[in-house]
Design a protein around this motif. Structure first.
Motif, PDB file in Angstrom:
ATOM      1  N   GLU A   1       0.818  -1.128  -0.102  1.00  0.00           N
ATOM      2  CA  GLU A   1       0.001  -0.003  -0.054  1.00  0.00           C
ATOM      3  C   GLU A   1       0.834   1.166  -0.051  1.00  0.00           C
ATOM      4  O   GLU A   1       0.742   2.266  -0.932  1.00  0.00           O
TER       5      GLU A   1
ATOM      6  N   GLY B   1       1.283   4.049  -3.053  1.00  0.00           N
ATOM      7  CA  GLY B   1       1.270   5.662  -2.956  1.00  0.00           C
ATOM      8  C   GLY B   1       2.331   6.250  -3.477  1.00  0.00           C
ATOM      9  O   GLY B   1       2.328   7.384  -4.054  1.00  0.00           O
TER      10      GLY B   1
ATOM     11  N   GLU C   1       2.475   6.161  -7.035  1.00  0.00           N
ATOM     12  CA  GLU C   1       1.337   7.141  -7.827  1.00  0.00           C
ATOM     13  C   GLU C   1       1.943   8.493  -7.744  1.00  0.00           C
ATOM     14  O   GLU C   1       1.769   9.502  -8.700  1.00  0.00           O
ATOM     15  N   ALA C   2       2.690   8.956  -6.798  1.00  0.00           N
ATOM     16  CA  ALA C   2       3.086  10.273  -6.526  1.00  0.00           C
ATOM     17  C   ALA C   2       4.065  10.576  -7.556  1.00  0.00           C
ATOM     18  O   ALA C   2       4.064  11.734  -8.214  1.00  0.00           O
TER      19      ALA C   2
ATOM     20  N   ARG D   1      -6.102   3.340  -8.492  1.00  0.00           N
ATOM     21  CA  ARG D   1      -5.786   4.628  -8.300  1.00  0.00           C
ATOM     22  C   ARG D   1      -5.682   5.536  -9.724  1.00  0.00           C
ATOM     23  O   ARG D   1      -5.962   6.659  -9.738  1.00  0.00           O
TER      24      ARG D   1
END
Length: 796
Positions: free
Chosen positions: A52, A56, A59-60, A97
């Protein structure tokens, strides 16, 4: 993908800070690669929280580093298959996402799959197909489009005029993915999946399996039949289907994220048509599934899954993947194998040992260099000194007990492994447990195995050490002391023809005589063949005998002394062996001198070939000659023959490469000339001169290639012709005498013939037409012809 790049973060040194100031994007890209490659390894946090967190971070970074992230994820899907479900979950989280990124990843994977198939990287292509199928579980790919891809794969079985190995691979790619995705596909598209299964079953029933006996480690059906790989996998998948797709050994981290993943939008795979068959496609060869243990062999602890349970396939597949990923770093590889996820649910040590020996015994060749498996088992014994050596000893005992039905090539590899392993553990072994071999015929597999192991141990130690370590009762199997046999040694040999000259030659060598002076000394040696007027003095066996015996005697102290002596008198040796008979005789003299030292014979024969004192065909003729019959089944002779074939093959490849490079250079010259057509006249003249030289060079190289290929073809013709003669004589003799043909000698000889076909199959394939027309004709005895038919079936 670099595995070592970030073994240390090294934050305390000045270098990383300097890099950050000068190349921050590169630093971030390295960090991303490290984070992705390490996810799922030892951590204080759970795998789910790591995934997880990583999702994140990625994705950033997508806005700035999307192409880099795509490249890394595609690479790990291909190169780290043991962490397949970890990365499929990561892609699932990213897709949930960022839907566009998910689509781009699927497209990139399909592109990569097409490239790997085009490049003949079929094992990597299997991992990509499996990864795509697992993305169905992560709600990235829609199930119907995965079924459509599988249908296209299975449709290859309907193609005409293609080799069986092509359709085998496409069926395997589908079946080997079903343990991961079968349940999901059956729930969504059961009718289509049933139709797919029926097509696969029909194909498996009609495919031919002539090749199987050639690839089996053991010929006996009991206790563990060595099944053909597709048949075994089909039985495992059938059982899985019957068990409603329930399995307990695939790590499925995406289950923890089901509530997030099921909300994601899914992608359809673009229509995928398998690339058409081409003549330069090299499909994986068929194989058998190696079995050594079952649940009765591991009575304590967790139960070993049955051979037809899909768990057995999944565990073995993951262990193979770990070895494939880490084989260059034996310590890392051993540690990764022992930290296998879910190890508490299975007898891990038994699985590891079986998988390692399965790879070592794989025919025609192991996936990796033989010595890897020795080093890996030693490393595993160090990491688990309490339990793994016991399992390894149990496995060794089992293999010894089954030597009677073991393939000769696999027995060779077992001899090399076991002797090397013993050398790392002070040669300690409970030899008395194998005392049964002492009462058997020396040609039977068990005494032969022990004798060959002790001979290999002696190469890794010294004679007296082996004598001291082995029980006195085994003295009959201990190799003789590796001493030379110089026939002109003392007054008792004075009656031998050539005795006087040998002393003169010895003194001349000691007095640093030149090649010309030695030839002058040898000039008056009487020729036993002199009465044959046609023969002249071109082949004088006594000259060769006197000179080589004396030279080897003076240089017998070590390998390097012998090498120096051969190099110094190379001209003499070339002069004495300028005929086929001379080349054959020099090998006979070498054998007579060093018959107690097989390693010296191997090394000096190799030197003779390298320095062109003998040619490859002479070595083959010598090995099959009547005077070598008593050593014909010994391991060292076959090491010499295979080494000789490899040298011949390398010689052809080297000249072919030179020819290809010259042709490429000429083509570049032509292209350059066309581009520079408006340039000065003198430049054109220079270009034409250069082209003329290149064309001459190409012509010369073309002749050399044709000559080398002719020599190569002749070598194989000599070998196969000699095999046919020996085997035919044996079969006729047995039939005339009414005795069983299946003697230990026959088993060894027929399996050595198989070994030649298997180990050099790529080269022999080029000459299949000639072999079929000249040697392996319909009139040949079916026992011998069957071996040729098995070889042909490998690439059908």
């Amino acid at each position: 993908m670099s595995r070592r790049r970030h073994s240390d973060e090294n934050d305390g040194s000045s270098q990383p800070h300097k890099r950050r100031r000068t190349s921050e994007p590169i630093e971030i890209e390295d960090r991303l690669e490290s984070l992705i490659c390490r996810v799922g390894e030892k951590s204080t946090s759970s795998l789910e929280s790591n995934l997880e967190g990583l999702a994140g971070v990625l994705e950033a970074d997508l806005p700035n580093y999307k192409s880099k992230i795509l490249r890394i994820l595609c690479a790990v899907a291909r190169l780290l298959p043991e962490k397949l479900t970890v990365y499929s979950t990561l892609v699932g989280l990213l897709n949930a996402r960022n839907y566009n990124f998910g689509g781009e990843f699927v497209e990139a994977m399909i592109r990569q799959l097409k490239e790997t198939l085009k490049s003949n990287l079929y094992s990597e292509a299997v991992y990509l197909v499996r990864f795509l199928s697992d993305l169905v579980n992560c709600h990235v790919i829609a199930a119907p489009s995965m079924v459509a891809m599988f249908e296209n794969f299975v449709s290859v079985t309907q193609e005409e005029d293609i080799p069986q190995v092509r359709s085998d691979w496409y069926v395997y790619a589908v079946l080997s993915s079903l343990p991961w995705v079968g349940k999901e596909l059956y729930e969504k598209k059961d009718v289509e999946m049933d139709r797919l299964f029926n097509q696969i079953e029909g194909y498996l029933k009609r495919r031919q399996k002539i090749h199987v006996p050639m690839l089996q480690v053991w010929t006996a059906e009991k206790p563990h039949p060595q099944e053909e790989y597709l048949d075994c996998l089909w039985a495992q998948v059938q059982k899985l289907k019957k068990d409603r797709w329930q399995e307990r050994h695939i790590l499925r981290p995406y289950i923890a994220f089901d509530s997030v993943l099921c909300e994601a939008l899914q992608h359809n795979l673009p229509p995928f048509t398998p690339p058409a068959h081409s003549d330069d496609a090299v499909y994986p060869m068929p194989r058998v599934v190696f079995r050594m243990f079952d649940y009765t062999d591991a009575p304590e602890g967790p139960v070993m899954p049955g051979s037809h349970s899909v768990e057995r396939f999944v565990i073995e597949e993951n262990l193979h993947c770990i070895i494939k990923s880490h084989w260059k770093e034996r310590k890392t590889c051993a540690a990764q194998l022992l930290s296998y996820p879910g190890k508490n649910k299975i007898p891990l040590n038994y699985h590891i040992v079986e998988v390692i020996f399965g790879e070592l015994f794989q025919l025609p060749a192991p996936p990796h260099i033989d010595v890897l498996y020795t080093a890996l088992l030693i490393e595993l014994c160090k990491l688990q000194p309490g339990s793994l050596p016991q399992v390894l000893a149990q496995a060794t005992e089992m293999m010894y007990m089954r030597l009677d039905t073991m393939n000769t090539t696999c027995a060779d590899r077992l001899i090399s492994w076991f002797s090397h392993h013993l050398s790392n553990f002070q040669f300690r072994w409970s030899w008395d447990d194998w005392a049964d071999c002492l009462t058997q015929d020396a040609e039977k597999p068990k005494p032969k195995f022990v004798k060959e192991v002790l001979e290999k141990c002696m190469r890794l130690s010294y004679h007296q050490r082996i004598v001291d370590l082995v029980p006195p009762s085994f003295s009959v199997l201990i190799p003789v002391e590796p001493l030379c046999h110089y026939k002109y040694t003392d007054e008792t040999s004075s009656t031998l023809p050539g005795f006087a000259v040998s002393n003169t030659v010895a003194n001349a060598i000691k007095n640093r005589a030149s090649n010309e002076e030695i030839l002058t000394v040898l000039k008056d040696v009487p020729n036993p063949n002199q009465d044959d007027d046609d023969e002249g003095d071109s082949f004088n066996p006594l000259k060769i005998d006197v000179f080589l015996q004396t030279l080897l005697h003076l240089a017998a102290k070590s390998f390097s002394h012998s090498f120096s002596a051969l190099a110094k008198f190379h001209e003499v040796l070339k002069t004495l062996t300028d005929s086929d008979e001379g080349k054959l005789h020099i090998l006979r003299v070498l054998y007579d001198f060093w018959k107690g030292h097989p390693q010296m014979i191997s090394v000096l024969t190799d030197k003779f070939i390298r320095t062109q004192i003998v040619d490859c065909a002479a070595v083959a003729n010598w090995i099959f000659s009547p005077e070598m019959a008593h050593d014909f089944t010994r391991f060292y002779l076959w090491e010499i023959l295979h080494s000789t074939i490899r040298k011949m093959n390398k010689h052809v490849q080297k000249i072919q490469k030179e020819l290809d490079e010259a042709k490429e250079k000429l083509e570049k010259q032509h292209n350059k000339k066309q581009q520079d057509s408006g340039d000065e006249e003198d430049m054109e003249k220079n270009s034409e001169d250069e082209e003329g030289q290149l064309e001459e060079q190409i012509e010369r190289l073309q002749e050399k290639v044709e000559s080398a290929q002719s020599e190569q073809k002749n070598l194989f013709l000599v070998i196969f012709q000699r095999f046919i003669m020996l085997l035919t004589e044996h079969l006729v003799r047995c039939e005339t005498s009414g005795i069983d043909i299946n003697t230990p000698w026959y088993k060894n000889c027929i399996e050595r013939l198989q070994q030649i076909f298997l180990m050099h199959h790529m080269i022999i394939q080029q000459y299949a037409g000639t072999l079929e027309n000249l040697l392996f004709t319909a009139e040949l005895d079916h026992h011998i012809l069957t071996v040729y038919q098995q070889f042909c079936a490998l690439q059908l």
